[in-house]
Every structure is written in structure tokens, then in C-alpha cells.
Design a protein around this motif. Structure first.
Motif, PDB file in Angstrom:
ATOM      1  N   TYR A 173       0.859  -1.193   0.000  1.00 63.36           N
ATOM      2  CA  TYR A 173       0.000   0.000   0.000  1.00 63.36           C
ATOM      3  C   TYR A 173       0.893   1.241   0.000  1.00 63.36           C
ATOM      4  O   TYR A 173       1.865   1.315   0.736  1.00 63.36           O
ATOM      5  CB  TYR A 173      -0.869   0.004   1.261  1.00 63.36           C
ATOM      6  CG  TYR A 173      -1.910   1.108   1.310  1.00 63.36           C
ATOM      7  CD1 TYR A 173      -3.217   0.868   0.891  1.00 63.36           C
ATOM      8  CD2 TYR A 173      -1.588   2.384   1.769  1.00 63.36           C
ATOM      9  CE1 TYR A 173      -4.176   1.878   0.921  1.00 63.36           C
ATOM     10  CE2 TYR A 173      -2.541   3.389   1.800  1.00 63.36           C
ATOM     11  CZ  TYR A 173      -3.834   3.126   1.383  1.00 63.36           C
ATOM     12  OH  TYR A 173      -4.781   4.126   1.413  1.00 63.36           O
ATOM     13  N   GLU A 184      -2.589   6.007  11.299  1.00 60.44           N
ATOM     14  CA  GLU A 184      -3.075   4.821  10.577  1.00 60.44           C
ATOM     15  C   GLU A 184      -2.856   3.562  11.419  1.00 60.44           C
ATOM     16  O   GLU A 184      -3.746   2.719  11.541  1.00 60.44           O
ATOM     17  CB  GLU A 184      -2.315   4.645   9.253  1.00 60.44           C
ATOM     18  CG  GLU A 184      -2.787   5.521   8.119  1.00 60.44           C
ATOM     19  CD  GLU A 184      -2.115   5.117   6.813  1.00 60.44           C
ATOM     20  OE1 GLU A 184      -1.911   3.913   6.583  1.00 60.44           O
ATOM     21  OE2 GLU A 184      -1.778   6.009   6.019  1.00 60.44           O
ATOM     22  N   CYS A 190       0.522   5.537   0.195  1.00 61.81           N
ATOM     23  CA  CYS A 190      -0.359   6.693   0.350  1.00 61.81           C
ATOM     24  C   CYS A 190      -0.299   7.529  -0.921  1.00 61.81           C
ATOM     25  O   CYS A 190       0.776   7.928  -1.359  1.00 61.81           O
ATOM     26  CB  CYS A 190       0.073   7.546   1.536  1.00 61.81           C
ATOM     27  SG  CYS A 190      -0.151   6.718   3.112  1.00 61.81           S
ATOM     28  N   HIS A 223       0.488  11.136  10.134  1.00 62.86           N
ATOM     29  CA  HIS A 223      -0.401  10.284   9.334  1.00 62.86           C
ATOM     30  C   HIS A 223      -0.201   8.783   9.570  1.00 62.86           C
ATOM     31  O   HIS A 223      -1.151   8.057   9.844  1.00 62.86           O
ATOM     32  CB  HIS A 223      -0.242  10.632   7.856  1.00 62.86           C
ATOM     33  CG  HIS A 223      -1.168   9.877   6.957  1.00 62.86           C
ATOM     34  ND1 HIS A 223      -2.532   9.870   7.132  1.00 62.86           N
ATOM     35  CD2 HIS A 223      -0.924   9.076   5.878  1.00 62.86           C
ATOM     36  CE1 HIS A 223      -3.089   9.117   6.180  1.00 62.86           C
ATOM     37  NE2 HIS A 223      -2.142   8.619   5.427  1.00 62.86           N
ATOM     38  N   CYS A 241      -7.002   5.681   4.796  1.00 61.12           N
ATOM     39  CA  CYS A 241      -5.995   4.675   4.446  1.00 61.12           C
ATOM     40  C   CYS A 241      -6.204   3.399   5.267  1.00 61.12           C
ATOM     41  O   CYS A 241      -6.018   2.284   4.765  1.00 61.12           O
ATOM     42  CB  CYS A 241      -4.586   5.217   4.655  1.00 61.12           C
ATOM     43  SG  CYS A 241      -4.134   6.473   3.447  1.00 61.12           S
TER      44      CYS A 241
HETATM   45 ZN   LIG Z   1      -2.111   7.102   4.064  1.00 61.54          ZN
END
Ligand SMILES: [Zn+2]
Length: 461
Positions: free
Chosen positions: A26, A248, A28, A244, A219
Motif C-alpha cells: 500500500y 493509521e 499513500c 499520518h 488509508c
Molecule cells: Zn495514508
């Protein structure tokens, strides 16, 4: 065997996928309110190489790569609202949608130009509002979040692991961060999961009233929906590490304690321009599109990026771009019409498997110029020398014979008159148009060179 520097442990570790048959990563993605600036493109390019490497090692169909689009954000709302106030037709929701559609189109065009493969999934936040509401409700049930005055806040002190990724304590973070004190917060560190929307803002119905999600929750919700409670790699810029990525982790680990969220965290360092931080006030702020419009090929931008290890700050300079262009031109000439080898040079794979040492891989490529097929096959592992990206390096097909004849005539006349000014004038004009001029006793030869511009030839014949 791939080894990657894991920010979580601050060590280079052997990468072992949770499921060797399905590697999951993944990254961002962008907030789609404007053109991507050059710094935004760095993670896209460096982690595109990781995606290519993983597909090479585990098989093309065995890697899932997710990169999101943040399409709910106050900056998007502001641009849409400004358009509405300027008299644009349509509802605010329609104007927001139009703005995000337009920006996603630009983003795709710009990242395609850099040779970045499209991820397997590009989820948009607005398509996952239901999943975010479910996750937020779950966090409240578990005691990790609370609702107050239409807001829902994450209770940071309920998660003991908060700060582990960046190696800081909560109290250090409070001291150093711009934490917002608000009457609806139990603690200044608590962050927003949901916030109320008034009539001028996009909103969705929720158990806490009409509102919209905070940025961090998207996210967590989208990675859970598309990759599960545990997956292999989470990547992003180092500027996202706190808050961030800490947020998450807190959200995901508290909502899904059965999972471990991301096993490996990879962070790319920031980009500078000519040794200075890129900023609008310094006048050195530019977008990927600005560079492409200046005639710098996407492949050249990519090459410059890959010459610096992703974990180090990288400096964009015009000189590096010129050198990269010269190297790529040479390699493209050497490999023109050559089918790429099926294998990749072992040195290139070894460098990439060592924490994505792209600079080392490029050094190996420099030694392969005697083996064009291997050079091409190996460079393609880095997303370079791909046929579809090479139009910029092809010599344009133009007929310059009439100009060559004219120059030869002028020279013949000048031999008689001893006035060489007309010859020099035409020669200068040709060179200004990017034409290489070769004059010898045998005759005059004109070749389109780098920077050739046919428009500048008008009026010379
Ligand atoms: Zn993110």
C-alpha cells in the motif's frame, strides 16, 4: 532474497511475505486538488521499482499494489467553492466531482509519463465512506474513540504503541507538534476521525450526524478492505510518518487487533531543487507537468530520481537532467531495434534486492553497453528503455536536403566574394533550431540533433 530497511524496526531486514503466493503493498496516494509537484512523484517512481521487483520475484499475478486517491479534503472543497462563487454551473458536489476527475486525469497522465505502472487498485476515499463509518463505530465500541459535538476523536492514550514507528513518546510529540487544542477533545493529541459538515461542504449521513471523514481513517479503511488486517508493505514519504502513519497504525491495530497492519514500513526521503527546499516563496516550486512541458522527457526525470537511493534526500538539478538525457540517448541508440533479453543482469537484481539500491543498479547498467540485449532487458527492470517511452530519443524524420543545398550554394558564393556573413547567418539559424551542421570539402550535411525544433526552420529555405 530481498532485504528492505524497515522504518518500524530501524533495521534492514529480510523480506518474507506473509503469504508467498500473494504479496500486498500500500502506498499513500495524492490529494487530488491540483497538479502533482515533483516531490510528490518521488515515492511513485521509487516504489514502482519495488512493485516491478516484487512481480519479478513472486510472479506478476502474485502482487497486489494499492494506492489511494484522497478526494475528500478541505483544499478540494475550497477550489470547488471558489468555482461556484465565480458562477460555475452545477451543485457543489458536482463541482467537487468535476475537480477531482480532472485532477485524477492529470495525475494519471503525469505518472504514466514517468513510466510508473498503474497500481492494481486506486481506491477513492469517497467510495469507502461506509467502510470508514463502520471502522469508526467499531473504535468507539472498543473504547478507542469518542463522539463529541458532531466530531469523533481517536483517543491516542488508549493505544500504548502510539509513537513506536517514529520512535517518539506521546509527550515528546505534544511538545514538538502543532497539536490543535479544541473544546471537543479530551486530550490535545487526540485526532479527528469524523467531523461535521455544514451546508457549504460535502457530507454523508452517519450515526454522528451529517459529516465527512478525517484524512487518516481513509488509508486504514481502504487498506483493510483491499488488503486485509495484515499485509506486507506500507510505503510513503517520510513527511507522512508522523502524524499520518502513526495514526493509521493506531486506528488499524485498535480496530483489528487480530491483525498486525503493515509488516514493513518504507519511507522515502524528501526532494530538493538545486540544493534548496522546494517552495513557492523561493520560486523553485514546479510540477511534473512543468518539466514535461519544458521538453524534459519523463524517462529522464525517472532516471534522475533513481540515481539517488530512496532513503536519502535527493537533489534535482538541471545538470543531472542533462547528464541523464545524454546517457539515455546513448543507451537508446545502442539498443534501438534490439529485443530485450529475457534475463536481468544478476548485478542489477542484487542491487535492487539490497534495499532497492537503484543507484547501484544503474552503475551495473553502465557496464552493460557491450551487451545491448542484456542492457535493455535489465534497464526495463527499473522501468527504463521501455519501447513506448522512447519517442523523445528518436531522431525526427525531416528532410533537410534543401537547406543543405542552400548552405552549400552560399558557401560556393562566399568563396568568390570572400563575404562569409550569409553562410554564418544560416549556420547560426540552423544550430539555433537544434540542427547539427557538418561542413567539409565533400559537402554539407545537416542532422536533427537534441532539442531539434522544426518550427524554427520556417523562413530559412
Ligand atoms: Zn495514508
Amino acid at each position: 532474497m530481498i532485504r528492505l530497511h524497515n522504518t518500524k524496526t530501524r533495521r534492514k531486514e529480510t523480506f518474507r511475505p506473509l503469504d508467498p503466493g500473494h504479496v500486498r503493498m500500500y502506498l499513500c496516494g495524492p490529494t487530488v486538488y491540483d497538479r502533482a509537484h515533483l516531490g510528490n512523484a518521488r515515492p511513485v517512481v521509487v516504489f514502482d521499482v519495488l512493485y516491478r521487483l516484487l512481480r519479478h520475484v513472486y510472479g506478476t499475478g502474485h502482487v497486489t499494489y494499492v494506492r489511494n486517491f484522497t478526494d475528500v479534503d478541505d483544499k478540494i472543497n475550497a477550489t470547488a467553492l471558489a468555482r461556484k462563487e465565480a458562477g460555475a454551473p452545477g451543485t457543489l458536489e458536482e463541482l467537487i466531482r468535476a475537480r477531482t476527475e480532472e485532477t485524477i486525469g492529470w495525475y494519471h497522465a503525469d505518472m504514466d509519463a514517468l513510466g510508473a505502472a498503474r497500481p492494481d487498485h486506486e481506491p477513492r476515499a469517497t467510495d469507502y465512506i461506509g467502510a470508514m463509518i463502520t471502522m469508526i463505530a467499531d473504535l468507539i465500541t472498543r473504547g478507542h474513540a469518542y463522539a463529541k459535538d458532531g466530531h469523533v476523536l481517536f483517543r491516542v492514550r488508549s493505544y500504548a504503541g502510539y509513537g513506536a514507528l517514529s520512535g517518539r513518546s506521546v509527550d515528546d510529540m505534544i511538545a514538538g507538534a502543532r497539536v490543535e487544542v479544541a473544546p471537543f477533545k479530551e486530550d490535545p493529541m487526540d485526532f479527528v476521525l469524523w467531523k461535521p459538515s455544514d451546508a457549504d461542504l460535502p457530507g454523508w449521513d452517519s450515526p454522528w450526524g451529517r459529516g465527512r471523514p478525517g484524512w487518516h481513517i481513509e488509508c486504514s479503511a481502504m487498506s483493510y478492505e483491499l488488503l486485509g488486517a495484515s499485509f506486507d508493505i506500507h510505503a510513503g514519504g517520510i513527511d507522512l510518518q508522523f502524524p499520518h502513519h502513526e495514526n493509521e497504525i493506531a486506528q488499524s491495530c485498535c480496530a483489528h487487533p487480530e491483525g498486525g497492519f503493515a509488516n514493513f514500513w518504507l519511507h522515502n526521503e524528501m526532494l530538493q531543487v538545486e540544493g534548496k527546499k522546494m517552495s513557492k516563496s523561493l520560486g523553485n516550486f514546479f510540477t511534473v507537468r512543468d518539466l514535461l512541458d519544458q521538453g524534459i522527457p519523463g524517462e529522464v526525470i525517472r532516471f534522475v530520481f533513481l540515481q539517488t537511493h530512496y532513503g536519502k534526500p535527493m537533489d534535482w538539478t538541471a545538470e543531472k537532467a542533462a547528464q541523464a538525457e545524454a546517457t539515455l540517448r546513448k543507451w537508446r541508440a545502442l539498443t534501438a531495434g534490439v529485443a530485450p533479453a529475457h534475463e536481468v543482469a544478476p548485478g542489477v537484481l542484487e542491487a535492487l534486492a539490497d534495499d532497492l539500491n537503484t543507484a547501484g543498479a544503474i552503475a551495473v547498467l553502465h557496464g552493460l553497453t557491450g551487451e545491448p540485449a542484456l542492457l535493455k532487458g535489465s534497464a526495463q527492470m527499473l522501468g527504463l528503455l521501455i519501447d513506448e517511452m522512447g519517442d523523445w530519443a528518436k531522431a525526427p524524420e525531416v528532410d533537410l536536403s534543401h537547406l543543405a543545398a542552400k548552405l552549400a550554394d552560399l558557401r560556393a558564393t562566399a568563396m568568390e566574394t570572400k563575404d562569409f556573413a550569409p553562410v554564418d547567418a544560416l549556420k547560426s539559424a540552423l544550430m539555433a533550431a537544434g540542427v547539427e551542421v557538418r561542413m567539409s570539402k565533400a559537402g554539407v550535411e545537416l542532422l536533427p540533433g537534441p532539442g531539434f525544433d522544426a518550427a524554427k526552420l520556417e523562413g530559412l529555405a
